[in-house]
Design a protein around this motif. Structure first.
Motif, PDB file in Angstrom:
ATOM      1  N   ARG A   1       0.821  -1.212   0.000  1.00 41.17           N
ATOM      2  CA  ARG A   1       0.000   0.000   0.000  1.00 41.17           C
ATOM      3  C   ARG A   1       0.852   1.258   0.000  1.00 41.17           C
ATOM      4  O   ARG A   1       0.380   2.353  -0.344  1.00 41.17           O
TER       5      ARG A   1
ATOM      6  N   ASN B   1       0.363   0.693  -4.665  1.00 39.83           N
ATOM      7  CA  ASN B   1      -0.170  -0.658  -4.470  1.00 39.83           C
ATOM      8  C   ASN B   1      -0.178  -1.470  -5.771  1.00 39.83           C
ATOM      9  O   ASN B   1      -1.246  -1.772  -6.326  1.00 39.83           O
TER      10      ASN B   1
ATOM     11  N   PHE C   1      -6.283   1.721   1.031  1.00 41.66           N
ATOM     12  CA  PHE C   1      -5.141   2.590   1.296  1.00 41.66           C
ATOM     13  C   PHE C   1      -4.753   2.494   2.770  1.00 41.66           C
ATOM     14  O   PHE C   1      -5.574   2.179   3.626  1.00 41.66           O
TER      15      PHE C   1
ATOM     16  N   TYR D   1      -0.148  10.227   2.131  1.00 39.18           N
ATOM     17  CA  TYR D   1       0.229  10.202   0.726  1.00 39.18           C
ATOM     18  C   TYR D   1       0.312  11.649   0.242  1.00 39.18           C
ATOM     19  O   TYR D   1      -0.563  12.463   0.559  1.00 39.18           O
TER      20      TYR D   1
ATOM     21  N   PHE E   1      -3.937   1.272  -7.043  1.00 36.20           N
ATOM     22  CA  PHE E   1      -4.763   2.268  -6.381  1.00 36.20           C
ATOM     23  C   PHE E   1      -4.295   3.638  -6.877  1.00 36.20           C
ATOM     24  O   PHE E   1      -3.109   3.955  -6.800  1.00 36.20           O
TER      25      PHE E   1
END
Length: 240
Positions: free
Chosen positions: A77, A100, A110, A116, A222
């Motif tokens: 992730r 990911n 996530f 992030y 993702f």
């Protein structure tokens, strides 16, 4: 922002118009604030401004200063796969941070304890002047929310998620549907998407005798997608 989870058809069509500005494996460094940051080995320019001033963008994943262990380095992730920047009509730019790889095998959602971030250097001094941070809630019953923040100047250089809240608790898309959120001049999406990176792994193994077969044609990632006005990326930005 209209390509769904991967199928073997239509990938060439979706890739047109998007320029990858970073494609590298991630490497870790310990931050001064006690967290673990995961950064691409190379942060190449996402845009170049006229009159000799460059605007650079780089992806970043970190653990904020909290009483908890550092983020694990082998967590998919937290593995950034690509950073994209490209223009769209209306003097706007789309920023995409993908994580990911081969999702969702390495993680169903996530990471809720990570920040992030897309950092933007608008004056070429290799320091972040604008930072877009994305913080996700703990997943529950297959659902997850995300809050988006925009920080500038000193706040943009912190590993904390600081600044103005652009979106609050927007639902993450884990299905094939694409549901974008809108707030003022911003458009945002986070969720399950087809991996846009082309990799001829068979050709690499065959000493660069290319086969034209995309290993990632049926793979997913993702994606974190934010569309912003060009003016937020510095004076007279020239993207691409």
């Amino acid at each position: 922002m209209d390509s769904g989870p991967a199928t073997r058809r239509g990938r060439q069509r979706r890739r047109r118009g998007a320029r990858s500005v970073t494609r590298s494996t991630s490497t870790a460094r310990r931050t001064r604030r006690g967290g673990i940051g995961v950064n691409p080995r190379h942060e190449e320019p996402a845009s170049r401004a006229r009159r000799g001033r460059a605007a650079h963008a780089g992806g970043h994943v970190s653990s904020p200063q909290r009483p908890q262990p550092p983020l694990p380095l082998d967590d998919a992730r937290l593995d950034m796969t690509d950073l994209f920047a490209f223009t769209v009509p209306g003097d706007r730019t789309v920023l995409i941070l993908n994580v990911n790889p081969v999702a969702p095998t390495g993680g169903q959602a996530f990471h809720p304890d990570a920040v992030y971030r897309v950092n933007v250097d608008t004056d070429g001094d290799h320091r972040s002047d604008v930072a877009y941070s994305f913080v996700f809630s703990p997943p529950e019953d297959g659902r997850q929310g995300v809050t988006v923040l925009r920080a500038t100047d000193e706040q943009a250089r912190s590993h904390e998620a600081l600044g103005q809240e652009l979106f609050i608790d927007v639902p993450v898309n884990f299905g094939a549907e694409t549901t974008a959120a809108h707030s003022g001049p911003y458009t945002f999406y986070a969720g399950f998407r087809s991996d846009p990176f082309f990799a001829d792994l068979d050709g690499i193994v065959a000493k660069f005798q290319w086969t034209g077969v995309d290993w990632g044609a049926d793979k997913n990632v993702f994606a974190i997608v934010l569309e912003v006005p060009n003016a937020e990326l510095g004076a007279h930005p020239e993207i691409g």
